[in-house]
Design an enzyme around this catalytic site. Structure first.
Site, PDB file in Angstrom:
ATOM      1  CE  LYS A 202      -1.378   2.949   2.586  1.00 30.40           C
ATOM      2  NZ  LYS A 202      -1.310   4.000   1.527  1.00 30.40           N
ATOM      3  CD  GLU A 275      13.648   1.191   8.823  1.00 30.15           C
ATOM      4  OE1 GLU A 275      14.303   2.087   9.064  1.00 30.15           O
ATOM      5  OE2 GLU A 275      13.943   0.095   8.944  1.00 30.15           O
ATOM      6  CB  CYS A 309      13.712   9.060   7.118  1.00 33.70           C
ATOM      7  SG  CYS A 309      14.524   8.038   6.175  1.00 33.70           S
ATOM      8  CD  GLU A 407      10.531  13.839  10.609  1.00 30.90           C
ATOM      9  OE1 GLU A 407       9.732  13.475  10.854  1.00 30.90           O
ATOM     10  OE2 GLU A 407      11.410  13.088  10.238  1.00 30.90           O
TER      11      GLU A 407
HETATM   12  P1  NAD Z   1       2.581   8.950   7.271  1.00 31.06           P
HETATM   13  O1  NAD Z   1       2.783   7.974   8.483  1.00 31.06           O
HETATM   14  O2  NAD Z   1       1.432   9.770   7.202  1.00 31.06           O
HETATM   15  O3  NAD Z   1       2.417   8.155   5.905  1.00 31.06           O
HETATM   16  C1  NAD Z   1       3.078   6.970   5.470  1.00 31.06           C
HETATM   17  C2  NAD Z   1       2.337   5.903   4.928  1.00 31.06           C
HETATM   18  O4  NAD Z   1       1.633   5.510   6.036  1.00 31.06           O
HETATM   19  C3  NAD Z   1       1.500   6.256   3.725  1.00 31.06           C
HETATM   20  O5  NAD Z   1       1.374   4.959   2.927  1.00 31.06           O
HETATM   21  C4  NAD Z   1       0.203   6.421   4.391  1.00 31.06           C
HETATM   22  O6  NAD Z   1      -0.950   6.067   3.533  1.00 31.06           O
HETATM   23  C5  NAD Z   1       0.031   5.445   5.454  1.00 31.06           C
HETATM   24  N1  NAD Z   1      -0.713   5.642   6.659  1.00 31.06           N
HETATM   25  C6  NAD Z   1      -1.390   6.966   7.203  1.00 31.06           C
HETATM   26  N2  NAD Z   1      -1.965   6.638   8.108  1.00 31.06           N
HETATM   27  C7  NAD Z   1      -1.966   5.351   8.373  1.00 31.06           C
HETATM   28  C8  NAD Z   1      -2.903   4.617   9.131  1.00 31.06           C
HETATM   29  N3  NAD Z   1      -3.473   4.877  10.166  1.00 31.06           N
HETATM   30  N4  NAD Z   1      -2.612   3.280   9.141  1.00 31.06           N
HETATM   31  C9  NAD Z   1      -1.873   2.540   8.216  1.00 31.06           C
HETATM   32  N5  NAD Z   1      -1.233   3.305   7.358  1.00 31.06           N
HETATM   33  C10 NAD Z   1      -1.056   4.836   7.290  1.00 31.06           C
HETATM   34  O7  NAD Z   1       4.039   9.614   6.807  1.00 31.06           O
HETATM   35  P2  NAD Z   1       4.030  10.936   5.934  1.00 31.06           P
HETATM   36  O8  NAD Z   1       4.045  12.228   6.879  1.00 31.06           O
HETATM   37  O9  NAD Z   1       3.384  10.947   4.781  1.00 31.06           O
HETATM   38  O10 NAD Z   1       5.792  10.595   5.793  1.00 31.06           O
HETATM   39  C11 NAD Z   1       6.766  11.296   6.490  1.00 31.06           C
HETATM   40  C12 NAD Z   1       7.284  10.697   7.432  1.00 31.06           C
HETATM   41  O11 NAD Z   1       7.930   9.490   7.147  1.00 31.06           O
HETATM   42  C13 NAD Z   1       8.304  11.324   8.334  1.00 31.06           C
HETATM   43  O12 NAD Z   1       8.164  11.550   9.563  1.00 31.06           O
HETATM   44  C14 NAD Z   1       9.778  10.625   8.045  1.00 31.06           C
HETATM   45  O13 NAD Z   1      10.843  10.867   8.866  1.00 31.06           O
HETATM   46  C15 NAD Z   1       9.185   9.294   7.659  1.00 31.06           C
HETATM   47  N6  NAD Z   1       9.937   8.423   6.878  1.00 31.06           N
HETATM   48  C16 NAD Z   1      10.891   7.644   7.488  1.00 31.06           C
HETATM   49  C17 NAD Z   1      11.998   6.869   6.748  1.00 31.06           C
HETATM   50  C18 NAD Z   1      12.863   6.026   7.314  1.00 31.06           C
HETATM   51  O14 NAD Z   1      13.490   5.115   6.492  1.00 31.06           O
HETATM   52  N7  NAD Z   1      13.075   6.061   8.490  1.00 31.06           N
HETATM   53  C19 NAD Z   1      11.818   6.957   5.492  1.00 31.06           C
HETATM   54  C20 NAD Z   1      10.789   7.844   4.674  1.00 31.06           C
HETATM   55  C21 NAD Z   1      10.042   8.630   5.633  1.00 31.06           C
END
Ligand code: NAD
Length: 538
Positions: A202, A275, A309, A407
């Site tokens: 997803k 992650e 990230c 962040e």
């Molecule tokens: P997010 O958590 O909102 O979304 C990430 C994913 O989770 C998306 O596919 C989203 O559709 C899904 N999602 C959202 N709500 C959900 C729920 N209730 N249940 C299951 N899935 C759900 O994150 P974002 O804000 O879109 O992305 C940025 C964040 O991701 C930042 O905090 C960044 O640091 C982190 N990030 C971490 C890494 C790593 O490798 N550590 C890499 C990239 C991004």
């Protein structure tokens, strides 16, 4: 049509030159979009538009999945996995090596799509096929090292033969973010497939096309089509069904969502790797090469417009070199070229969405209102595109400001002076996150000694993040609230397996023999234990 548009020709250029006109529009060939979106398991008849941050226009309409579609995706994936688990490891590894070649051959198409969907600079988009090629080659070449049955010490030397098998978990649910839409959709799935699992993916709703191109390339590399299922829709709706069907969940995204996922996985007693976010520190020690440190700090802070990230949002600089470093860092930052473009030659692209721009503006606005100084950048750039924000350096950031500990996930870095290294390490370790750190020093041994005191999952010495991120043999992930589990290396593939110990016993049994009493048996065993220790056996 841009010069580098691949022969397959997915792009149609809009009416304006994107480099000079923020209203520039791009469209994708409808057949090209359809060739990607046909992979989505969707029976709803509903679609949702995705927009290009380059100009803000709709790029494609993405079929949406329902809860029932997610369940159907698991049915298909389970069927495919049963056959897949019987294929040889050599066959699977060969497919990964084909994927490596395909990704390099088709990089222009991948990069075009990533730039269109995310708005990032072309050079940052290139990191995506690069990372997938590295990951595919690494796991393709080291498959046996991770997955072959291993001999272990048996309790009775020579009489107890013990082997550990690596059994696939089954179907892995992968929930991935928008920031590296191609690599984040694929990189964790590669070891899952190699280990004999199927995947239900997803990807983030904003960047479905890049993720779907990844699925298509897997199929072209030889992986059975049903092995990799893709569902589309908002995370809040599809997250629970994805977790409900999975045998293991791999999540990349925010710490807030990671917490929700961890709770749901715990309820089902399935494992997960998370992650998550970071507020990563970069330390410039007094013996650092300042040109290299300033160049590295630009990449560390502004790659992918800071939507990374592992990018750096806090710089700690030794008092003795502070002014000289800041002068170089500010000059390099101010010299960066920004632009909405599919071409090379742009140093930083757009943020991905209005939501990202709002967060960045809120963090900078709050800091400035409370007394922080802007050394570079600090402004949105609607003249370049709807979500552009300048690479920004802040000085004088204090704990009452939002961007001190939260962040930003944007092109904003705070710079602090330090007097002694112990204090710098303590400040770098402050807060809840522990993802990535960077240390600039000309003394590698000293850098490594300091790295051991830093509570981050990866530490790069004289590099921003690429040295650890691209070294696929080493684990990558977060300590504390930056995550659980690791991608890459052995840990990155073993998470998708159950270890199964098989012990074959010969000649003796673990019970009194030859009419021996229980008491006598206990005495004999005690003597045996003492002897084994004397002989130095583990
Ligand atoms: P997010 O958590 O909102 O979304 C990430 C994913 O989770 C998306 O596919 C989203 O559709 C899904 N999602 C959202 N709500 C959900 C729920 N209730 N249940 C299951 N899935 C759900 O994150 P974002 O804000 O879109 O992305 C940025 C964040 O991701 C930042 O905090 C960044 O640091 C982190 N990030 C971490 C890494 C790593 O490798 N550590 C890499 C990239 C991004």
């Amino acid at each position: 049509m841009s010069e580098h548009t691949p022969a397959s020709g997915p792009l149609v250029e809009g009416p304006h030159d994107p480099e000079h006109d923020p209203r520039a529009s791009y469209a994708l060939e409808p057949e090209y979009v359809a060739s990607l979106t046909r992979r989505i398991v969707s029976s709803t008849g509903r679609t949702a538009p995705v927009f290009s941050p380059l100009g803000g226009q709709p790029l494609a309409h993405i079929p949406q999945s329902s809860t029932a579609d997610v369940a159907q995706a698991y049915v298909r994936a389970r069927r495919a996995q049963a056959a897949w688990a019987r294929t040889s490891l050599d066959e699977r590894a060969a497919m990964l090596l084909r994927l490596h070649d395909l990704v390099l051959d088709r990089q222009e198409e991948i990069i075009d799509l990533v730039v269109l969907e995310s708005g990032k600079a072309r050079k940052h988009a290139f990191d995506e096929p690069l990372h997938i090629a590295l990951t595919a080659r690494y796991y393709g070449r080291t498959a046996h090292q991770h997955l072959d049955t291993e001999r272990k010490l048996g309790v009775v030397p020579g009489l107890t033969r013990v082997e550990v098998n690596r059994v696939p978990k089954g179907v892995v649910g992968i929930i991935s973010p928008w920031n590296y839409p191609f690599t984040m959709a694929l990189c964790d799935g590669i070891p899952a497939l190699l280990a004999g699992n199927a995947v239900v993916a997803k990807p983030d709703a904003q960047t479905m096309l890049s993720a779907l191109l990844g699925a298509q390339l897997l199929e072209e590399a030889g992986f059975p089509p049903d092995l990799w299922q893709v569902v589309a829709g908002p995370g809040a709706e599809l997250g629970t069904p994805v977790i409900d069907g999975a045998d293991y969940v791999c999540f990349t995204g925010s710490t807030a969502t990671g917490r929700l996922i961890a709770r749901q996985c715990a309820e089902r007693l399935i494992g997960c790797s998370l992650e998550l976010g970071g507020k990563n520190p970069l330390l410039v020690l007094r013996d650092a090469d300042l040109e290299k440190a300033a160049e590295g700090a630009v990449r560390a802070s502004f790659s992918n417009a800071g939507q990374l990230c592992v990018s750096m949002e806090r710089l700690f600089v030794a008092d003795q070199v502070y002014d000289r470093f800041v002068e170089r860092f500010v000059a390099r930052t101010q010299a960066m070229t920004l632009g909405a473009s599919l071409e090379w030659g742009v140093d930083m692209g757009s943020l991905v969405s209005q939501a990202q721009l709002d967060t960045v503006q809120a963090h900078v606005g709050d800091a400035v209102a409370r007394g922080a100084r802007v050394l570079a950048g600090g402004r949105a750039r609607p003249d370049l595109g709807p979500y552009f924000f300048e690479p920004t350096i802040l000085e004088g950031v204090t704990p009452d400001m939002t961007c001190f500990g939260q962040e930003t996930f944007g092109p904003v870095v705070s710079i602090y002076r330090f007097h002694d290294e112990a204090d710098a390490v303590a400040r770098a370790n402050a807060g809840e996150y522990g993802l990535n750190a960077s240390i600039y020093t000309q003394d590698g041994a000293r850098g490594r000694a300091i790295a051991r005191q830093v509570t981050c999952g990866t530490v790069n010495i004289n590099e921003a993040f690429g040295a650890t991120f691209a070294s696929i043999d080493s684990p990558m992930g977060g300590m504390r609230e930056s995550g659980m589990g690791r991608r890459q290396g052995s840990e990155g593939i073993h998470r998708y397996t159950e270890s199964q110990s098989v012990a074959t016993q010969r000649l003796i049994r673990f019970a009194p023999m030859l009419g021996m009493s229980d008491e006598r048996y206990a005495q004999v065993m005690t003597a045996q234990l003492r002897l084994m220790k004397k002989l130095g056996r583990a």
